[in-house]
Design a protein around this motif. Structure first.
Motif, PDB file in Angstrom:
ATOM      1  N   UNK A 237     -82.687  -2.809  -8.686  1.00 49.64           N
ATOM      2  CA  UNK A 237     -83.897  -2.372  -9.197  1.00 49.64           C
ATOM      3  C   UNK A 237     -84.839  -2.464  -7.932  1.00 49.64           C
ATOM      4  N   UNK A 238     -84.763  -3.613  -7.220  1.00 50.57           N
ATOM      5  CA  UNK A 238     -85.562  -3.778  -5.992  1.00 50.57           C
ATOM      6  C   UNK A 238     -85.417  -2.876  -4.941  1.00 50.57           C
ATOM      7  N   UNK A 239     -84.001  -2.149  -4.956  1.00 48.71           N
ATOM      8  CA  UNK A 239     -83.914  -1.270  -3.990  1.00 48.71           C
ATOM      9  C   UNK A 239     -84.777   0.017  -4.440  1.00 48.71           C
ATOM     10  N   UNK A 240     -84.722   0.450  -5.624  1.00 52.28           N
ATOM     11  CA  UNK A 240     -85.320   1.392  -6.071  1.00 52.28           C
ATOM     12  C   UNK A 240     -86.986   1.259  -5.708  1.00 52.28           C
TER      13      UNK A 240
ATOM     14  N   UNK B 267     -77.839  -0.144 -15.907  1.00 50.64           N
ATOM     15  CA  UNK B 267     -78.046  -1.317 -14.999  1.00 50.64           C
ATOM     16  C   UNK B 267     -79.430  -1.376 -14.312  1.00 50.64           C
ATOM     17  N   UNK B 268     -80.178  -0.062 -14.006  1.00 51.05           N
ATOM     18  CA  UNK B 268     -81.400   0.072 -13.527  1.00 51.05           C
ATOM     19  C   UNK B 268     -82.466  -0.455 -14.741  1.00 51.05           C
ATOM     20  N   UNK B 269     -82.135  -0.082 -15.915  1.00 49.14           N
ATOM     21  CA  UNK B 269     -83.149  -0.645 -17.005  1.00 49.14           C
ATOM     22  C   UNK B 269     -83.226  -2.017 -17.172  1.00 49.14           C
ATOM     23  N   UNK B 270     -81.868  -2.519 -17.378  1.00 50.02           N
ATOM     24  CA  UNK B 270     -81.661  -4.163 -17.174  1.00 50.02           C
ATOM     25  C   UNK B 270     -82.054  -4.660 -15.950  1.00 50.02           C
TER      26      UNK B 270
END
Length: 193
Positions: A185-188, A99-102
């Motif tokens: 991803x924005x949270x990362x 999910x993070x990669x996508x």
């Protein structure tokens, strides 16, 4: 009479009937194979339809129903809806590498030109000098108040759904699942200093 003779006579009878039926009136086509393939039974959307009171074939869906594949978002495009989404929505997707990669791929393609690949507000469109830089996810301040690093899943999703300021809505470009991957991803990116 044996079986072969009976089958031969039956074949000759069928052949004779076929030949005789093909010799009659040419204005009558005779038997048709699959006529529904060119004479549709269903009404076209723009045709009049006597089955409905208003005579239209294309009808408005019943209230409260959702089209297939559509997820209803019950928070309005208002400040109150934005604030309510902060407490009412959490990301339903599990934090996984996939999910993070996508989410990263979608972010780079859809958000990166303005927000930059690291979320610092230095995307390629901003570098052209024609648009103001959006705030950095880790150090910036939201136009609605509060630090960008403190934005919740719901607020980020609401912003992707409706847009804000110069940022337009991405609801038509990203499916709900893709939006949640971008939120993840924005949270990362909020964690990067």
């Amino acid at each position: 009479m044996n079986k072969t003779s009976i089958l031969g006579l039956a074949f000759l009878a069928i052949t004779a009937i076929t030949v005789m039926s093909s010799c009659k009136d040419k204005s009558k086509p005779g038997l048709e194979y699959a006529p529904n393939m060119y004479d549709a039974i269903a009404y076209n959307p723009d045709q009049k339809n006597p089955n409905f009171a208003d005579g239209k074939t294309a009808q408005v869906p019943p209230s409260g129903t959702n089209p297939v594949g559509y997820a209803r978002f019950n928070y309005p495009d208002t400040r109150e809806g934005y604030d309510a989404s902060s407490v009412g929505i959490v990301n339903p997707l599990a934090v996984t590498q996939k999910n993070l990669e996508e989410g990263k791929q979608l972010y780079v393609a859809m958000c990166g030109p303005c927000h930059g690949t690291q979320g610092k507000g230095n995307g390629s469109i901003v570098e052209l000098g024609k648009y103001p830089a959006p705030p950095s996810y880790s150090t910036g301040v939201s136009s609605r108040g509060g630090a960008m690093k403190d934005l919740t899943d719901g607020k980020i999703y609401h912003t992707i759904q409706y847009g804000i300021n110069l940022m337009g809505s991405y609801a038509s470009q990203l499916s709900p699942e893709e939006r949640w991957q971008v939120v993840m991803y924005v949270r990362e990116l909020q964690k990067i200093q």
